[in-house]
Design a protein around this motif. Structure first.
Motif, PDB file in Angstrom:
ATOM      1  N   LEU A  22       0.850  -1.208   0.000  1.00  0.00           N
ATOM      2  CA  LEU A  22       0.000   0.000   0.000  1.00  0.00           C
ATOM      3  C   LEU A  22       0.878   1.247   0.000  1.00  0.00           C
ATOM      4  CD1 LEU A  22      -2.948  -0.614   2.513  1.00  0.00           C
ATOM      5  CD2 LEU A  22      -3.127  -0.117   0.057  1.00  0.00           C
ATOM      6  N   ALA A  23       2.110   1.101   0.521  1.00  0.00           N
ATOM      7  CA  ALA A  23       3.021   2.254   0.609  1.00  0.00           C
ATOM      8  C   ALA A  23       3.425   2.761  -0.771  1.00  0.00           C
ATOM      9  CB  ALA A  23       4.262   1.857   1.412  1.00  0.00           C
ATOM     10  N   ASP A  24       3.234   1.927  -1.794  1.00  0.00           N
ATOM     11  CA  ASP A  24       3.662   2.329  -3.156  1.00  0.00           C
ATOM     12  C   ASP A  24       2.605   3.156  -3.889  1.00  0.00           C
ATOM     13  OD1 ASP A  24       5.839   0.828  -2.561  1.00  0.00           O
ATOM     14  OD2 ASP A  24       5.277  -0.916  -3.783  1.00  0.00           O
ATOM     15  N   LEU A  25       1.404   3.291  -3.296  1.00  0.00           N
ATOM     16  CA  LEU A  25       0.362   4.070  -3.990  1.00  0.00           C
ATOM     17  C   LEU A  25       0.803   5.521  -4.134  1.00  0.00           C
ATOM     18  CD1 LEU A  25      -3.094   2.972  -2.472  1.00  0.00           C
ATOM     19  CD2 LEU A  25      -1.851   2.041  -4.440  1.00  0.00           C
ATOM     20  N   LYS A  26       0.543   6.102  -5.294  1.00  0.00           N
ATOM     21  CA  LYS A  26       0.860   7.523  -5.513  1.00  0.00           C
ATOM     22  C   LYS A  26      -0.452   8.301  -5.425  1.00  0.00           C
ATOM     23  CE  LYS A  26       5.222   6.780  -6.336  1.00  0.00           C
ATOM     24  NZ  LYS A  26       5.314   5.820  -5.187  1.00  0.00           N
ATOM     25  N   ASP A  46      -5.594  -0.382  11.239  1.00  0.00           N
ATOM     26  CA  ASP A  46      -4.563   0.581  11.685  1.00  0.00           C
ATOM     27  C   ASP A  46      -3.278   0.414  10.874  1.00  0.00           C
ATOM     28  OD1 ASP A  46      -5.523   0.551  15.226  1.00  0.00           O
ATOM     29  OD2 ASP A  46      -6.278   1.679  13.491  1.00  0.00           O
ATOM     30  N   GLN A  47      -2.937  -0.836  10.556  1.00  0.00           N
ATOM     31  CA  GLN A  47      -1.740  -1.080   9.726  1.00  0.00           C
ATOM     32  C   GLN A  47      -1.886  -0.383   8.375  1.00  0.00           C
ATOM     33  OE1 GLN A  47      -0.046  -5.057   8.930  1.00  0.00           O
ATOM     34  NE2 GLN A  47      -1.063  -5.731  10.832  1.00  0.00           N
ATOM     35  N   ALA A  48      -3.070  -0.548   7.770  1.00  0.00           N
ATOM     36  CA  ALA A  48      -3.300   0.037   6.438  1.00  0.00           C
ATOM     37  C   ALA A  48      -3.199   1.562   6.504  1.00  0.00           C
ATOM     38  CB  ALA A  48      -4.671  -0.393   5.916  1.00  0.00           C
ATOM     39  N   ILE A  49      -3.777   2.164   7.548  1.00  0.00           N
ATOM     40  CA  ILE A  49      -3.724   3.629   7.697  1.00  0.00           C
ATOM     41  C   ILE A  49      -2.276   4.086   7.826  1.00  0.00           C
ATOM     42  CG2 ILE A  49      -4.317   5.542   9.247  1.00  0.00           C
ATOM     43  CD1 ILE A  49      -6.919   3.919   9.932  1.00  0.00           C
ATOM     44  N   ALA A  50      -1.500   3.354   8.646  1.00  0.00           N
ATOM     45  CA  ALA A  50      -0.095   3.737   8.883  1.00  0.00           C
ATOM     46  C   ALA A  50       0.742   3.573   7.612  1.00  0.00           C
ATOM     47  CB  ALA A  50       0.471   2.879  10.011  1.00  0.00           C
ATOM     48  N   ILE A  51       0.508   2.506   6.874  1.00  0.00           N
ATOM     49  CA  ILE A  51       1.294   2.274   5.640  1.00  0.00           C
ATOM     50  C   ILE A  51       0.964   3.334   4.589  1.00  0.00           C
ATOM     51  CG2 ILE A  51       1.653   0.661   3.713  1.00  0.00           C
ATOM     52  CD1 ILE A  51       0.941  -1.614   5.742  1.00  0.00           C
ATOM     53  N   GLN A  54       2.765   6.436   5.495  1.00  0.00           N
ATOM     54  CA  GLN A  54       4.195   6.321   5.117  1.00  0.00           C
ATOM     55  C   GLN A  54       4.389   6.788   3.670  1.00  0.00           C
ATOM     56  OE1 GLN A  54       5.295   2.211   5.217  1.00  0.00           O
ATOM     57  NE2 GLN A  54       5.421   2.132   7.458  1.00  0.00           N
ATOM     58  N   GLY A  55       3.391   6.466   2.848  1.00  0.00           N
ATOM     59  CA  GLY A  55       3.502   6.829   1.422  1.00  0.00           C
ATOM     60  C   GLY A  55       2.975   8.229   1.154  1.00  0.00           C
TER      61      GLY A  55
END
Ligand SMILES: NC(=O)c1ccc[n+]([C@@H]2O[C@H](COP(=O)([O-])OP(=O)(O)OC[C@H]3O[C@@H](n4cnc5c(N)ncnc54)[C@H](O)[C@@H]3O)[C@@H](O)[C@H]2O)c1
Ligand SMILES: CCCCCCO
Ligand SMILES: [Fe+2]
Length: 380
Positions: A22-26, A46-51, A54-55
């Protein structure tokens, strides 16, 4: 020879740890859509929100999507998207969450539409003028992360409508087996048999092709080899990985070949009684295979490739190992009151006959045939 089309998500990311991608989404803003209980409880939300953060992506959460999601839930989410204006929609959860998110997306992009406008197959206008779509399934599964479909319940008339639109095929599917690993046994069993049903119905479908059969047969093989293990040993990583992939493979088959009478009947008994989709499919699948054999040799085709004698019996045997009852009368998930069953039988049979999934059944049943199949699956 007619022109055919085979479409699947542009990107399918799978395997342990794939949620991190998910961190690679632009982009700038994401709307996360979820049922909320299990994804919150196990920390995946929460993991998804944090990742995403990060992006560089801020997000809102649209939660509370119920099993068999309603039109009202879809409108609530679409309004939240219209206010937040995301450029990504990230659906994380079971098929109910993914399906609700797809139609929220439609009404976010086309706020003047009504639900009735999009019921006819293919009536939905183009998507992606405002957002793209990521689907992260937590069940294995409906394969809504792969398909052009969404099933939404109109609570006014108790009918579950399959919405069909090519643009609803997600841009990205993320199949991280850590999510389905926390499914309880009954959800593992019900959703796993939905995979079996997707694959079997796609093989027998009149729209099956050489593009769809390989995915469907591989999915049947993976379910036969892994579902019981995932049910008895929930933390078995190999079984969970194989079941999650089987779900997507079956999805790649049926999003292009569609389904058949089992799904038509499951939609309508689901609308009337609220029974879990995969459970309704599992109970009815053997009865419909036995009925459909008069129209097609595709079950025999699958049996030859898989080296099994009788697909319906193999499914009955697997249902038994998964504690799935052989009739609705013996099903204690919901109250299948006999008097109510008799009262709604005619309406349910006519609605199932009219369901889009009936169009690709290997033979055209009459409403009387559908009634007889519901009755057989109710009483045994
Ligand atoms: N779009 C499609 O192509 C398609 C195909 C088949 C079915 N469907 C629809 O999908 C819906 C069913 O979806 P489903 O079978 O995934 O179930 P679901 O989304 O309704 O979830 C079932 C229950 O399992 C829980 N759950 C989900 N993931 C979990 C996890 N990892 N751990 C613990 N609990 C978890 C949910 O909170 C819920 O209580 C039905 O409405 C059906 O009609 C859609
Ligand atoms: C026409 C295909 C609809 C798919 C719905 C799956 O429950
Ligand atoms: Fe299904």
């Amino acid at each position: 020879m007619t022109v055919m089309n085979f479409s699947i998500p542009r990107t399918i990311i799978y395997g342990e740890g794939s949620l991190a991608k998910l961190a690679d989404l632009k982009g700038k803003k994401a709307a996360l859509v979820t049922g909320g209980s299990s994804m919150k409880r196990f920390g995946f939300l929460d993991q998804a929100i944090a990742i995403l953060k990060q992006g560089g992506i801020d997000s809102i959460v649209i939660d509370g999507v119920e099993p068999n999601p309603s039109v009202e839930t879809v409108w609530r989410g679409a309004k939240a998207m219209q206010d937040f204006e995301p450029d990504w929609i990230v659906a994380i959860g079971g098929g109910s969450a993914l399906d609700a998110a797809k139609v929220m997306w439609c009404f976010y992009e086309h706020p003047n539409l009504t639900f009735e406008d999009i019921i006819p197959v293919g009536a939905m206008p183009p998507l992606r003028s405002k957002a793209r779509f990521v689907a992260i399934p937590s069940t294995s599964g409906t394969a809504s992360e792969i398909t052009a479909f969404s099933v939404i319940t109109d609570t006014k008339n108790h009918i579950k409508y399959p919405i069909v639109a090519a643009d609803m095929v997600p841009d990205i599917a993320i199949l991280d087996p850590a999510l389905p690993m926390v499914m309880p046994p009954n959800v593992t069993a019900n959703t796993g048999m939905d995979v079996m049903c997707h694959a079997v119905e796609a093989v027998a479908s009149i729209a099956a092709t050489s593009f769809t059969d390989p995915y469907a047969v591989e999915a049947i093989k993976l379910v036969l080899e892994n579902l019981e293990k995932a049910y008895t040993t929930p933390t078995d990583k190999t079984a969970r990985f194989n079941m999650h992939n089987a779900s997507a493979l079956a999805g790649m088959a049926f999003t292009n070949a569609s389904l058949g009478l089992v799904h038509s009947m499951a939609h309508k008994i689901g609308g009337e009684f609220g029974v879990t989709h995969g459970l309704a499919n599992a109970i009815m699948l053997p009865y419909v295979i036995d009925f459909n054999r008069q129209f097609t040799d595709k079950y025999a085709y699958a049996e030859r490739l898989l080296g099994i004698d009788d697909l319906a019996q193999a499914i009955r045997n697997l249902n038994k190992k998964l504690a799935i009852p052989s009739t609705f009368k013996d099903c204690d998930e919901v109250d299948f009151d006999e008097a109510k069953f008799k009262t709604v039988l005619n309406r349910m049979s006519e609605n199932a006959f009219a369901d889009p999934c009936t169009l690709t059944n290997p033979g055209t049943p009459s409403v009387t045939d559908v009634k007889a199949l519901y009755t057989a699956a109710y009483y045994g």
